[in-house]
Design a protein around this motif. Structure first.
Motif, PDB file in Angstrom:
ATOM      1  N   ARG A  50       0.758  -1.235   0.000  1.00  0.00           N
ATOM      2  CA  ARG A  50       0.000   0.000   0.000  1.00  0.00           C
ATOM      3  C   ARG A  50       0.797   1.299   0.000  1.00  0.00           C
ATOM      4  NH1 ARG A  50      -4.280  -0.901   4.718  1.00  0.00           N
ATOM      5  NH2 ARG A  50      -2.371  -1.461   5.815  1.00  0.00           N
ATOM      6  N   TYR A  51       1.946   1.312   0.670  1.00  0.00           N
ATOM      7  CA  TYR A  51       2.651   2.577   0.867  1.00  0.00           C
ATOM      8  C   TYR A  51       3.638   2.845  -0.286  1.00  0.00           C
ATOM      9  CZ  TYR A  51       6.110   5.792   2.812  1.00  0.00           C
ATOM     10  OH  TYR A  51       7.007   6.818   2.987  1.00  0.00           O
ATOM     11  N   LEU A  52       3.510   4.019  -0.892  1.00  0.00           N
ATOM     12  CA  LEU A  52       4.293   4.308  -2.107  1.00  0.00           C
ATOM     13  C   LEU A  52       5.686   4.890  -1.843  1.00  0.00           C
ATOM     14  CD1 LEU A  52       1.458   3.765  -3.381  1.00  0.00           C
ATOM     15  CD2 LEU A  52       2.124   5.407  -5.130  1.00  0.00           C
ATOM     16  N   LEU A  53       6.126   4.862  -0.612  1.00  0.00           N
ATOM     17  CA  LEU A  53       7.530   5.124  -0.295  1.00  0.00           C
ATOM     18  C   LEU A  53       7.991   6.556  -0.527  1.00  0.00           C
ATOM     19  CD1 LEU A  53       9.034   1.870  -1.815  1.00  0.00           C
ATOM     20  CD2 LEU A  53       8.852   2.388   0.596  1.00  0.00           C
ATOM     21  N   LEU A  83       8.249  16.791  -2.084  1.00  0.00           N
ATOM     22  CA  LEU A  83       7.641  16.817  -3.410  1.00  0.00           C
ATOM     23  C   LEU A  83       6.756  15.622  -3.690  1.00  0.00           C
ATOM     24  CD1 LEU A  83       7.942  18.452  -6.141  1.00  0.00           C
ATOM     25  CD2 LEU A  83       9.542  16.671  -6.809  1.00  0.00           C
ATOM     26  N   MET A  84       7.194  14.466  -3.276  1.00  0.00           N
ATOM     27  CA  MET A  84       6.465  13.275  -3.690  1.00  0.00           C
ATOM     28  C   MET A  84       5.216  13.048  -2.870  1.00  0.00           C
ATOM     29  SD  MET A  84       7.824   9.464  -4.488  1.00  0.00           S
ATOM     30  CE  MET A  84       6.674   8.221  -5.165  1.00  0.00           C
ATOM     31  N   HIS A  85       5.261  13.349  -1.622  1.00  0.00           N
ATOM     32  CA  HIS A  85       4.064  13.167  -0.827  1.00  0.00           C
ATOM     33  C   HIS A  85       4.259  13.789   0.545  1.00  0.00           C
ATOM     34  CE1 HIS A  85       6.125  10.543   1.731  1.00  0.00           C
ATOM     35  NE2 HIS A  85       5.050  10.272   2.407  1.00  0.00           N
ATOM     36  N   ILE A  86       3.227  13.765   1.308  1.00  0.00           N
ATOM     37  CA  ILE A  86       3.268  14.314   2.658  1.00  0.00           C
ATOM     38  C   ILE A  86       2.875  13.213   3.626  1.00  0.00           C
ATOM     39  CG2 ILE A  86       2.016  15.861   4.206  1.00  0.00           C
ATOM     40  CD1 ILE A  86       1.898  17.797   1.769  1.00  0.00           C
ATOM     41  N   SER A  87       3.659  13.030   4.656  1.00  0.00           N
ATOM     42  CA  SER A  87       3.305  11.997   5.629  1.00  0.00           C
ATOM     43  C   SER A  87       3.084  12.626   6.999  1.00  0.00           C
ATOM     44  CB  SER A  87       4.408  10.949   5.736  1.00  0.00           C
ATOM     45  OG  SER A  87       5.477  11.456   6.481  1.00  0.00           O
ATOM     46  N   SER A 136       3.167   1.343  13.198  1.00  0.00           N
ATOM     47  CA  SER A 136       2.759   2.715  13.436  1.00  0.00           C
ATOM     48  C   SER A 136       1.772   3.143  12.369  1.00  0.00           C
ATOM     49  CB  SER A 136       3.960   3.662  13.441  1.00  0.00           C
ATOM     50  OG  SER A 136       4.513   3.752  12.160  1.00  0.00           O
ATOM     51  N   ARG A 137       0.933   4.080  12.732  1.00  0.00           N
ATOM     52  CA  ARG A 137      -0.050   4.561  11.791  1.00  0.00           C
ATOM     53  C   ARG A 137       0.572   5.645  10.923  1.00  0.00           C
ATOM     54  NH1 ARG A 137      -5.791   7.398  13.458  1.00  0.00           N
ATOM     55  NH2 ARG A 137      -6.820   7.226  11.419  1.00  0.00           N
ATOM     56  N   GLY A 138       0.240   5.636   9.651  1.00  0.00           N
ATOM     57  CA  GLY A 138       0.719   6.676   8.756  1.00  0.00           C
ATOM     58  C   GLY A 138      -0.406   7.168   7.867  1.00  0.00           C
ATOM     59  N   LYS A 192      -5.731  17.666  -7.418  1.00  0.00           N
ATOM     60  CA  LYS A 192      -7.018  18.322  -7.717  1.00  0.00           C
ATOM     61  C   LYS A 192      -8.194  17.345  -7.602  1.00  0.00           C
ATOM     62  CE  LYS A 192      -9.096  19.884 -12.132  1.00  0.00           C
ATOM     63  NZ  LYS A 192      -8.714  20.072 -13.567  1.00  0.00           N
ATOM     64  N   HIS A 193      -7.935  16.076  -7.960  1.00  0.00           N
ATOM     65  CA  HIS A 193      -9.001  15.071  -7.933  1.00  0.00           C
ATOM     66  C   HIS A 193      -8.959  14.173  -6.694  1.00  0.00           C
ATOM     67  CE1 HIS A 193     -10.680  15.926 -11.911  1.00  0.00           C
ATOM     68  NE2 HIS A 193      -9.453  16.084 -12.343  1.00  0.00           N
ATOM     69  N   GLY A 194      -8.114  14.543  -5.740  1.00  0.00           N
ATOM     70  CA  GLY A 194      -8.102  13.782  -4.483  1.00  0.00           C
ATOM     71  C   GLY A 194      -7.511  12.386  -4.586  1.00  0.00           C
ATOM     72  N   VAL A 195      -6.567  12.212  -5.510  1.00  0.00           N
ATOM     73  CA  VAL A 195      -5.968  10.886  -5.720  1.00  0.00           C
ATOM     74  C   VAL A 195      -4.827  10.632  -4.743  1.00  0.00           C
ATOM     75  CG1 VAL A 195      -4.508   9.576  -7.333  1.00  0.00           C
ATOM     76  CG2 VAL A 195      -6.592  10.689  -8.141  1.00  0.00           C
ATOM     77  N   GLY A 196      -4.741   9.414  -4.188  1.00  0.00           N
ATOM     78  CA  GLY A 196      -3.534   8.987  -3.499  1.00  0.00           C
ATOM     79  C   GLY A 196      -3.484   9.201  -2.004  1.00  0.00           C
ATOM     80  N   ARG A 197      -4.649   9.360  -1.367  1.00  0.00           N
ATOM     81  CA  ARG A 197      -4.656   9.424   0.097  1.00  0.00           C
ATOM     82  C   ARG A 197      -4.727   8.022   0.682  1.00  0.00           C
ATOM     83  NH1 ARG A 197      -8.918  13.987   2.185  1.00  0.00           N
ATOM     84  NH2 ARG A 197      -7.851  15.812   1.335  1.00  0.00           N
ATOM     85  N   ILE A 198      -3.910   7.745   1.656  1.00  0.00           N
ATOM     86  CA  ILE A 198      -4.073   6.492   2.403  1.00  0.00           C
ATOM     87  C   ILE A 198      -3.864   6.719   3.894  1.00  0.00           C
ATOM     88  CG2 ILE A 198      -3.550   4.796   0.596  1.00  0.00           C
ATOM     89  CD1 ILE A 198      -0.706   4.648   1.768  1.00  0.00           C
ATOM     90  N   ASP A 199      -4.540   5.877   4.655  1.00  0.00           N
ATOM     91  CA  ASP A 199      -4.446   5.863   6.116  1.00  0.00           C
ATOM     92  C   ASP A 199      -4.118   4.418   6.487  1.00  0.00           C
ATOM     93  OD1 ASP A 199      -5.026   5.399   8.803  1.00  0.00           O
ATOM     94  OD2 ASP A 199      -6.716   6.781   8.844  1.00  0.00           O
ATOM     95  N   ILE A 200      -2.878   4.157   6.850  1.00  0.00           N
ATOM     96  CA  ILE A 200      -2.463   2.771   7.063  1.00  0.00           C
ATOM     97  C   ILE A 200      -1.743   2.586   8.396  1.00  0.00           C
ATOM     98  CG2 ILE A 200      -2.180   2.335   4.601  1.00  0.00           C
ATOM     99  CD1 ILE A 200       0.845   2.570   5.001  1.00  0.00           C
ATOM    100  N   VAL A 201      -1.667   1.344   8.813  1.00  0.00           N
ATOM    101  CA  VAL A 201      -0.739   0.954   9.862  1.00  0.00           C
ATOM    102  C   VAL A 201       0.396   0.225   9.169  1.00  0.00           C
ATOM    103  CG1 VAL A 201      -0.369  -0.542  11.847  1.00  0.00           C
ATOM    104  CG2 VAL A 201      -2.415   0.868  11.717  1.00  0.00           C
ATOM    105  N   GLU A 202       1.610   0.694   9.348  1.00  0.00           N
ATOM    106  CA  GLU A 202       2.744   0.080   8.674  1.00  0.00           C
ATOM    107  C   GLU A 202       3.698  -0.554   9.677  1.00  0.00           C
ATOM    108  OE1 GLU A 202       3.817   4.430   7.890  1.00  0.00           O
ATOM    109  OE2 GLU A 202       5.589   3.377   7.174  1.00  0.00           O
ATOM    110  N   ASN A 203       4.534  -1.441   9.188  1.00  0.00           N
ATOM    111  CA  ASN A 203       5.524  -2.120  10.014  1.00  0.00           C
ATOM    112  C   ASN A 203       6.874  -1.467   9.835  1.00  0.00           C
ATOM    113  OD1 ASN A 203       4.174  -4.503  11.225  1.00  0.00           O
ATOM    114  ND2 ASN A 203       3.664  -4.894   9.083  1.00  0.00           N
ATOM    115  N   ARG A 204       7.339  -0.769  10.853  1.00  0.00           N
ATOM    116  CA  ARG A 204       8.626  -0.112  10.740  1.00  0.00           C
ATOM    117  C   ARG A 204       9.763  -1.118  10.772  1.00  0.00           C
ATOM    118  NH1 ARG A 204       8.156   5.077  14.685  1.00  0.00           N
ATOM    119  NH2 ARG A 204       6.241   5.953  13.783  1.00  0.00           N
ATOM    120  N   PHE A 205      10.900  -0.675  10.234  1.00  0.00           N
ATOM    121  CA  PHE A 205      12.093  -1.508  10.185  1.00  0.00           C
ATOM    122  C   PHE A 205      12.417  -2.033  11.575  1.00  0.00           C
ATOM    123  CE2 PHE A 205      16.923  -1.490   9.361  1.00  0.00           C
ATOM    124  CZ  PHE A 205      16.888  -2.823   9.034  1.00  0.00           C
TER     125      PHE A 205
END
Lengths: 374, 374, 374, 374
Positions: free
Chosen positions: C85-88, C147-151, C239-241, C221-234
């Protein structure tokens, strides 16, 4: 009036001689083709026989060097072993033989190729997939005693009957092999052997064909590389195979050693997976497939720093690694030694372990104490 | 006033004796613990030494059976080999030893565990991760000559200096080993050896510990299982290791054979990947991790039909498979034979090959003829 | 007297301003470094603030083009997604920022680098591993709106509390986004976008930075690419992101489409595994490792023929693929069509299926009929 | 005199009606069989048609519950997606339909089964492999509008021609779908949904069939799960597919979320690989193979703790995860929070990073500084 030209993979034996006569009687112009990949064969006798049976042309092609360089060397780089045991001797020979057959067919304007492989063997698949990939036409016949190893299909009761001693052509029975070891030094560049030296007598070889032939000779003398296995064929059946791969076995051990010595461990882990994939593809006849091209490219890339010398001894069926050295080694004597500080600080290790343990402790806490004995 | 109880993994040697004294001087109540996993050791002498140095309690624990059953057997099922060569002898001993140490600590109400492992070794990691996973406390000392094999770290110039002959404790030098082979028959159930019989003299063993000890004895007598490798440690360094694993080597070969004989090839392919994962996890100290639990479960599932007998001979450092039989065999003699029709129709093979070739022909057509020589 | 030079990754915010002052007070010459990777920031204000706080030098570096070309493009080629899910976005920014910081440190003769990343985040690891790999020294501070995203790390009760609306900076709420779709045509060469055209208004972009920025704009503009996830840190924690990756999401969908269209399926299968490996490595901070170099090389090789145009529409948070075309397509319309014969002969299919069934029939025969309902 | 009984998978349509008549004319007793897996069909009309065309017996079988429980649920557990996009709707229906057909054939003493699948589709393979695996006989016909999704093969120019709007049967066009979201809460046990509640109106479902049908309804209402892809068929060709999988898409997102929340990250990594394998096997028709049995078993094992509730909203073709909670969560709020100390000590992180860096620093030192810009 001819029905067209057919290039027949001809062995000089009974089966392919029958095919030759049959094709001729059907009205085809038959061109016979016999590949020399190192097998023990009277090539001139085969030529005469083919001519006497009505072959229009006879090609006897010495493929030994390209077999070693283009097919065996990539297998060495891959540490190619099928199902943990089989060194793919026959499997790498098929695309080599079929490639030349297809080249002859193109050059001679032949629309047909023919072979005598039985339907149940993997060899039919390997041969035909290569032909289809490189030139879209038909059937090909095969021969089996080749440079890299000798295989025998033994469809016998697998438990009680052991493989008869005279089945083996390239290797001495280890019980009868010499009591004195040969010590060899093999030099690698880019994951490929470039030189072998016998430390006992100073004999040295440095062309691909000479190196491989010499390793076959020494390995065979000491009974190295015999296996008796049940393998899983592509087509979904199990079959027993008796193989001998003396030179290939020596090279596998030496290459494994120099590779582990010079390659980063995480690169090697990824490369190991690619090597297993390569072995499956080659076993299943897909040498000339886009995925096998891709895998070979990646494996070759991984071998750029696989360089150095391995010393080993050969005795009574065994290969023992004695030592190794490399200008590209990642082995840092100072780092390993207990006394010298490199980038490694013993205090860091505890933090490293505790961080790794965070997950384990959470998990076992969640599981309760029940896991202590699991 | 005591600072608390500490369970010290004690070997009777100098290092851990020093730790014992030091801990006592620091004000801890020291409980020493010595695990018997088959190493050659005078346990009573160690007990007396510990008592004389001030240990409050001394535990000498015979873990041999649980070591074989709970740790070595899963490794046999997995065909566990790290980096294609190392049979993980030391690596499987650590979680076994640490598990009991943690049990003692819990039972005795000790909040500390202690060991003498050096910071650079993998063993510190294996020990401590196990302790953290099963009981969240600290440091543990290690001893190394165990039942499964003997390892030596040789931080010497790796090329010129060969391993000295007296380094090996369990295995004869193959040059000096007998000229007469032993022929063994090993019986497996669920991927685990349940019986071994020596066909030469009829000697037979059928408990886990007896089977494994006997294979160590016979393997050792014939010089089986010596390796001299450079390995990649978890912590990111390469180091040389000299190992001897006689019984483990015999079992690996026998298990590989019966597994290939009885397991579906595609199941085996998936299981092979899991086995590699298992080996990495165990090497890196993660026996008691959720992922290793999961992998062990999956591998055990794959072994349900791995049942039957393997005959093999042991001679001059080598293990030769002679034959195998199984009530669960997928080996269909009729199917393999050329003369008998099972579900297999030779005509289907051509369709099979042509369908597989559709993709290859498309690809090479797209690439043009340039690929012929690639 | 100065204790030496330190290059501080400076954001202009409170945390790194404190570090700046503290370092100065400790006696270091502080060089501040602020990377522009596309975040919304007043760079000149930051420069003035750094100077007023006593920075000896201030570097404000525009890394936007190299961030897109050297870091985002390889991630696009890999279809890089961590844990499905997470685009890094953050993960690929770290090595980019740290690389330049290390270059400045070398150039300025600074032995120290500093950052303000908290110990528990992945970013500390990513930053520091890059620094150690490229230049063996210490600590680095981080900034996050790139630039690529906001976390955003939201350490709240994960179920009841939804992410607040004002957390998102780059993307409109899909509920409030336009009701009219944008139709884009994206052109790829070697798996990398070289041009984007908006079919609605003809706007076209053809440099790396312009293409990516425009896709961020339209996607946002079209609201693409939002996610609310729990990820596994190294480091072993969950943690939630909350992430938004508008342009990256559009590119992922488009690249997946053109890749599947142009790449051989078996190559793609191997490449898929390498892409997953790449994602793990980048997530865990190992961009500058030998294994990540190796994987990037292999993935790039796989992209040689990933070329062509994809049409897609963007609307209300979604990306719909409308069609694709390629000069390198493996899509053979004749072959797929029912009426035209290519290399494909329907009769072969039956043989193909029966050969595949040989193994299955054997297996189920062995199992008995019990398996019918399993 | 009858040539024997044949069970024909009958759809009521033209193709299979022709087969029925043809088989009858050939002298077979034809038993028609029509599976109800949720498609929109007039089953009684089909029954009458079959009888009027001369079927000896007519079976109309309601497989909806077993389709969901035995086939869709394992796919949900696996996060099954073929080539990163296709949710395998048709692929999981085939073994379900064929299993019952084979049961009928056994019960009725029929030696033949028949179907109307075209040679080029994957469905022929999926159907026939299932039949061979479970009962060794022949050909089966297929129908395609099923409960899980609807597929259409569109052999048109792939770029210019978009899929016509009336192709979609289960999903609204997102442009025309409601502007108000539905908020759902889905509860999982062992990785399988056991209950769905609509938070807007309180509607709740708790049987497998009801849950899945309801998710199809809500997903379809909001236009969720449409894709237009080019896929790689088993047989080696690429083909375009237009699919709609509304309920499956909602479930995939929800399951991914609860799985990541509750499963150890390293277990998940291994399980992810098994899920990809599962998807390939199912796509290629190998549901009833030993390897797919094995993979399903392993995946099911991994789901033991995948338990909890996921809240999500559905709107305009999108599924947004809003939150999740679980009694088995590995998410430790204290550990993630910056203020509370769990097992995690920030000081350990530096040691952890430096140990990980040992290898990287060695590597780059060996490579020289040239790697800085690579």
């Amino acid at each position: 009036m001819s029905k067209g030209k057919v290039v027949l993979a001809y062995s000089g034996g009974l089966d392919t001689s029958c095919i030759l006569v049959w094709l001729k009687e059907q009205g085809y112009d038959v061109i016979t083709y016999l590949a020399n990949i190192g097998q023990d064969e009277d090539f001139e006798a085969a030529r005469k026989k083919a001519e006497s049976l009505g072959a229009k042309k006879v090609f006897i092609e010495d493929l030994r060097t390209e077999f070693v360089e283009d097919f065996i060397w990539p297998a060495v780089q891959a540490n190619a072993v099928y199902e943990d045991r089989y060194l793919l001797g026959t499997a790498v020979a098929r695309p080599c033989i079929a490639r030349r057959q297809v080249e002859i067919a193109r050059r001679e304007g032949a629309q047909y190729v023919s072979h005598g492989a039985t339907g149940k063997g993997n060899d039919q698949i390997r041969f035909e997939l290569t032909c289809y990939a490189l030139y879209p036409e038909v059937k090909v016949s095969f021969m089996d005693a080749n440079l890299m190893h000798i295989s025998e299909c033994v469809p016998l009761c697998v438990f009680q009957s052991r493989a008869p001693a005279d089945l083996y052509l390239m290797t001495k029975n280890p019980e009868d092999s010499p009591n004195v070891q040969d010590v060899l030094e093999i030099e690698f560049k880019k994951g490929v052997p470039v030189k072998v030296t016998n430390m006992n007598d100073g004999i040295s070889k440095n062309t691909a064909l000479d190196v491989f032939s010499y390793l076959n000779e020494i390995g065979g003398k000491h009974g190295v590389g015999r296996i008796d296995i049940v393998e899983n064929r592509f087509i979904g059946m199990k079959s027993r195979g008796i193989y001998e791969t003396p030179g290939g076995t020596v090279l596998l051990k030496a290459h494994l050693d120099i590779e582990t010595f010079t390659m980063d461990k995480e690169v090697r882990r990824i490369k190991q997976g690619l090597g297993i994939k390569f072995s499956e593809l080659v076993y299943n006849g897909f040498w000339y497939s886009p995925e096998c091209n891709f895998v070979r490219h990646c494996i070759a890339k991984s071998q750029e720093n696989v360089e150095g010398k391995v010393q080993l001894s050969v005795l009574k069926g065994q290969v023992y690694i004695l030592g190794r050295e490399s200008p590209k080694s990642l082995y840092n004597e100072e780092l390993v030694s207990m006394d010298v500080q490199g980038d490694y600080d013993p205090c860091d290790a505890s933090g490293f372990i505790r961080i790794n343990a965070v997950r384990l402790r959470e998990h076992h806490r969640l599981q309760g104490l029940s896991s202590t004995k699991q």
